[in-house]
Design a protein around this motif. Structure first.
Motif, PDB file in Angstrom:
ATOM      1  N   ARG A   1       1.104  -1.234   0.081  1.00  0.00           N
ATOM      2  CA  ARG A   1       0.092  -0.012  -0.167  1.00  0.00           C
ATOM      3  C   ARG A   1       1.130   1.541   0.055  1.00  0.00           C
ATOM      4  NH1 ARG A   1      -3.034  -1.197   5.074  1.00  0.00           N
ATOM      5  NH2 ARG A   1      -1.949  -2.945   5.178  1.00  0.00           N
ATOM      6  N   ASN A   2       2.191   1.812   0.170  1.00  0.00           N
ATOM      7  CA  ASN A   2       2.906   2.465   0.457  1.00  0.00           C
ATOM      8  C   ASN A   2       3.507   2.815  -0.535  1.00  0.00           C
ATOM      9  OD1 ASN A   2       2.191   2.158   3.265  1.00  0.00           O
ATOM     10  ND2 ASN A   2       4.335   1.372   4.286  1.00  0.00           N
ATOM     11  N   ARG A   3       3.938   1.065  -1.506  1.00  0.00           N
ATOM     12  CA  ARG A   3       4.594   2.688  -2.334  1.00  0.00           C
ATOM     13  C   ARG A   3       3.508   2.613  -3.887  1.00  0.00           C
ATOM     14  NH1 ARG A   3       6.617  -4.363  -3.677  1.00  0.00           N
ATOM     15  NH2 ARG A   3       7.825  -4.059  -1.507  1.00  0.00           N
ATOM     16  N   ARG A   4       4.833   3.426  -4.053  1.00  0.00           N
ATOM     17  CA  ARG A   4       3.926   3.586  -5.838  1.00  0.00           C
ATOM     18  C   ARG A   4       3.884   3.318  -7.056  1.00  0.00           C
ATOM     19  NH1 ARG A   4       7.987   9.033  -7.584  1.00  0.00           N
ATOM     20  NH2 ARG A   4       9.565   7.141  -6.630  1.00  0.00           N
ATOM     21  N   ILE A   5       2.791   3.796  -7.965  1.00  0.00           N
ATOM     22  CA  ILE A   5       2.329   2.534  -8.860  1.00  0.00           C
ATOM     23  C   ILE A   5       3.072   3.144  -9.930  1.00  0.00           C
ATOM     24  CG2 ILE A   5       0.423   1.380  -9.844  1.00  0.00           C
ATOM     25  CD1 ILE A   5      -0.638   1.764  -6.728  1.00  0.00           C
ATOM     26  N   GLY A   6       3.209   2.962 -10.308  1.00  0.00           N
ATOM     27  CA  GLY A   6       3.282   2.949 -12.526  1.00  0.00           C
ATOM     28  C   GLY A   6       5.395   3.235 -12.391  1.00  0.00           C
ATOM     29  N   SER A   7       5.479   3.102 -13.506  1.00  0.00           N
ATOM     30  CA  SER A   7       6.837   3.744 -13.185  1.00  0.00           C
ATOM     31  C   SER A   7       7.092   4.640 -13.583  1.00  0.00           C
ATOM     32  CB  SER A   7       7.103   2.827 -14.926  1.00  0.00           C
ATOM     33  OG  SER A   7       6.559   3.825 -15.926  1.00  0.00           O
ATOM     34  N   ARG A   8       9.096   5.288 -13.419  1.00  0.00           N
ATOM     35  CA  ARG A   8       9.121   5.937 -13.786  1.00  0.00           C
ATOM     36  C   ARG A   8       9.620   6.927 -14.864  1.00  0.00           C
ATOM     37  NH1 ARG A   8      12.621   8.945  -8.874  1.00  0.00           N
ATOM     38  NH2 ARG A   8      13.924   8.944 -10.331  1.00  0.00           N
ATOM     39  N   LYS A   9       9.769   6.150 -16.224  1.00  0.00           N
ATOM     40  CA  LYS A   9      10.495   6.258 -17.251  1.00  0.00           C
ATOM     41  C   LYS A   9       9.921   8.026 -17.510  1.00  0.00           C
ATOM     42  CE  LYS A   9      12.513   2.203 -19.142  1.00  0.00           C
ATOM     43  NZ  LYS A   9      12.885   1.397 -19.161  1.00  0.00           N
ATOM     44  N   ASN A  10       8.688   7.807 -18.139  1.00  0.00           N
ATOM     45  CA  ASN A  10       7.753   8.835 -18.996  1.00  0.00           C
ATOM     46  C   ASN A  10       7.904   9.751 -17.991  1.00  0.00           C
ATOM     47  OD1 ASN A  10       7.839   6.658 -20.568  1.00  0.00           O
ATOM     48  ND2 ASN A  10       5.195   6.141 -20.203  1.00  0.00           N
ATOM     49  N   ALA A  11       8.174  10.054 -16.265  1.00  0.00           N
ATOM     50  CA  ALA A  11       7.656  10.752 -15.645  1.00  0.00           C
ATOM     51  C   ALA A  11       8.982  12.042 -15.635  1.00  0.00           C
ATOM     52  CB  ALA A  11       7.844  10.737 -14.261  1.00  0.00           C
ATOM     53  N   ARG A  12      10.230  11.354 -16.165  1.00  0.00           N
ATOM     54  CA  ARG A  12      11.117  12.557 -15.637  1.00  0.00           C
ATOM     55  C   ARG A  12      11.282  13.274 -17.332  1.00  0.00           C
ATOM     56  NH1 ARG A  12      17.122   9.522 -15.226  1.00  0.00           N
ATOM     57  NH2 ARG A  12      15.669   7.880 -13.706  1.00  0.00           N
ATOM     58  N   ARG A  13      11.942  14.206 -16.971  1.00  0.00           N
ATOM     59  CA  ARG A  13      11.898  15.566 -18.490  1.00  0.00           C
ATOM     60  C   ARG A  13      13.419  15.925 -18.352  1.00  0.00           C
ATOM     61  NH1 ARG A  13       8.442  15.972 -21.917  1.00  0.00           N
ATOM     62  NH2 ARG A  13       9.625  18.133 -22.383  1.00  0.00           N
ATOM     63  N   VAL A  14      13.777  15.471 -19.565  1.00  0.00           N
ATOM     64  CA  VAL A  14      15.282  15.895 -19.108  1.00  0.00           C
ATOM     65  C   VAL A  14      16.079  16.820 -20.359  1.00  0.00           C
ATOM     66  CG1 VAL A  14      18.119  15.246 -19.214  1.00  0.00           C
ATOM     67  CG2 VAL A  14      16.301  13.802 -18.470  1.00  0.00           C
ATOM     68  N   PRO A  15      15.884  18.329 -20.169  1.00  0.00           N
ATOM     69  CA  PRO A  15      16.566  19.111 -21.374  1.00  0.00           C
ATOM     70  C   PRO A  15      17.861  18.622 -21.914  1.00  0.00           C
ATOM     71  CG  PRO A  15      16.778  19.984 -19.426  1.00  0.00           C
ATOM     72  CD  PRO A  15      16.052  18.751 -19.096  1.00  0.00           C
ATOM     73  N   LYS A  16      18.847  18.472 -20.740  1.00  0.00           N
ATOM     74  CA  LYS A  16      20.434  18.374 -21.121  1.00  0.00           C
ATOM     75  C   LYS A  16      20.970  16.851 -21.166  1.00  0.00           C
ATOM     76  CE  LYS A  16      24.255  20.723 -21.433  1.00  0.00           C
ATOM     77  NZ  LYS A  16      25.874  20.238 -20.920  1.00  0.00           N
ATOM     78  N   GLY A  17      21.641  15.990 -21.436  1.00  0.00           N
ATOM     79  CA  GLY A  17      21.976  15.023 -21.515  1.00  0.00           C
ATOM     80  C   GLY A  17      23.128  14.979 -22.391  1.00  0.00           C
ATOM     81  N   VAL A  18      24.089  13.217 -21.808  1.00  0.00           N
ATOM     82  CA  VAL A  18      24.960  12.887 -22.640  1.00  0.00           C
ATOM     83  C   VAL A  18      25.195  11.603 -23.568  1.00  0.00           C
ATOM     84  CG1 VAL A  18      27.414  12.264 -21.964  1.00  0.00           C
ATOM     85  CG2 VAL A  18      26.398  13.740 -20.226  1.00  0.00           C
ATOM     86  N   ILE A  19      25.501  11.850 -24.077  1.00  0.00           N
ATOM     87  CA  ILE A  19      25.497  10.296 -25.190  1.00  0.00           C
ATOM     88  C   ILE A  19      26.527   9.796 -25.261  1.00  0.00           C
ATOM     89  CG2 ILE A  19      24.607   9.266 -27.519  1.00  0.00           C
ATOM     90  CD1 ILE A  19      23.117  12.094 -27.874  1.00  0.00           C
ATOM     91  N   HIS A  20      26.608   7.914 -24.472  1.00  0.00           N
ATOM     92  CA  HIS A  20      27.960   7.844 -24.403  1.00  0.00           C
ATOM     93  C   HIS A  20      27.945   6.909 -25.492  1.00  0.00           C
ATOM     94  CE1 HIS A  20      28.825   8.912 -20.546  1.00  0.00           C
ATOM     95  NE2 HIS A  20      27.764   9.053 -20.335  1.00  0.00           N
ATOM     96  N   VAL A  21      28.481   6.831 -26.767  1.00  0.00           N
ATOM     97  CA  VAL A  21      28.240   5.869 -28.090  1.00  0.00           C
ATOM     98  C   VAL A  21      29.931   4.344 -27.843  1.00  0.00           C
ATOM     99  CG1 VAL A  21      28.952   5.060 -30.444  1.00  0.00           C
ATOM    100  CG2 VAL A  21      27.520   7.033 -29.482  1.00  0.00           C
TER     101      VAL A  21
END
Length: 138
Positions: free
Chosen positions: A12-32
């Protein structure tokens, strides 16, 4: 009768749903990481937490076809499509390795519409470290 001890961390205490869509990231790093056998593309935020990743093997290429430039292009396109949907506009690119997919992955990243602030080659180069294995006699 004694009171029942409440469970800590019950369902009952846990959050329901995944966090994948919740995060908005304007800047990032792409590692190849481009080896001769595979190309792995990982997209992280500026703190280094992985947002999405893809590889030529995960895209369905098997055997020697994983090392091809087309497989690297497909892997880069898959990894970046997810982060563009999350709102990434700017990115830094870190390229490691000498594989065939390194230029093709960079071309796919440029076509995606993300502004690249810089492209850095982070391939590890020994300053005469370990002794190499003896030469092969055929």
């Amino acid at each position: 009768m004694a009171k029942p001890i409440p469970k800590i961390g019950s369902r009952r205490n846990r959050r329901i749903g995944s966090r994948k869509n919740a995060r908005r990231v304007p800047k990032g790093v792409i590692h190849v990481q481009a080896s001769f056998n595979n190309t792995i593309v990982t997209v992280t935020d500026v703190r280094g937490r992985v947002i999405s990743w893809s590889s030529a093997g995960a895209c369905g290429f098997k055997g020697t076809r994983r090392g091809t430039p087309f497989a690297a292009q497909t892997a880069a396109g898959n990894a970046i499509r997810i982060v563009v949907d999350q709102g990434m506009q700017r990115a830094e690119v870190m390229i490691k390795g000498l594989g065939l997919g390194r230029d093709a992955a960079l071309r796919a990243i440029r076509r995606s519409g993300i502004l690249l602030s810089f492209i850095r080659d982070v391939t590890p180069m020994p300053h005469n470290g370990c002794r190499p294995p003896k030469k092969r006699r055929v």
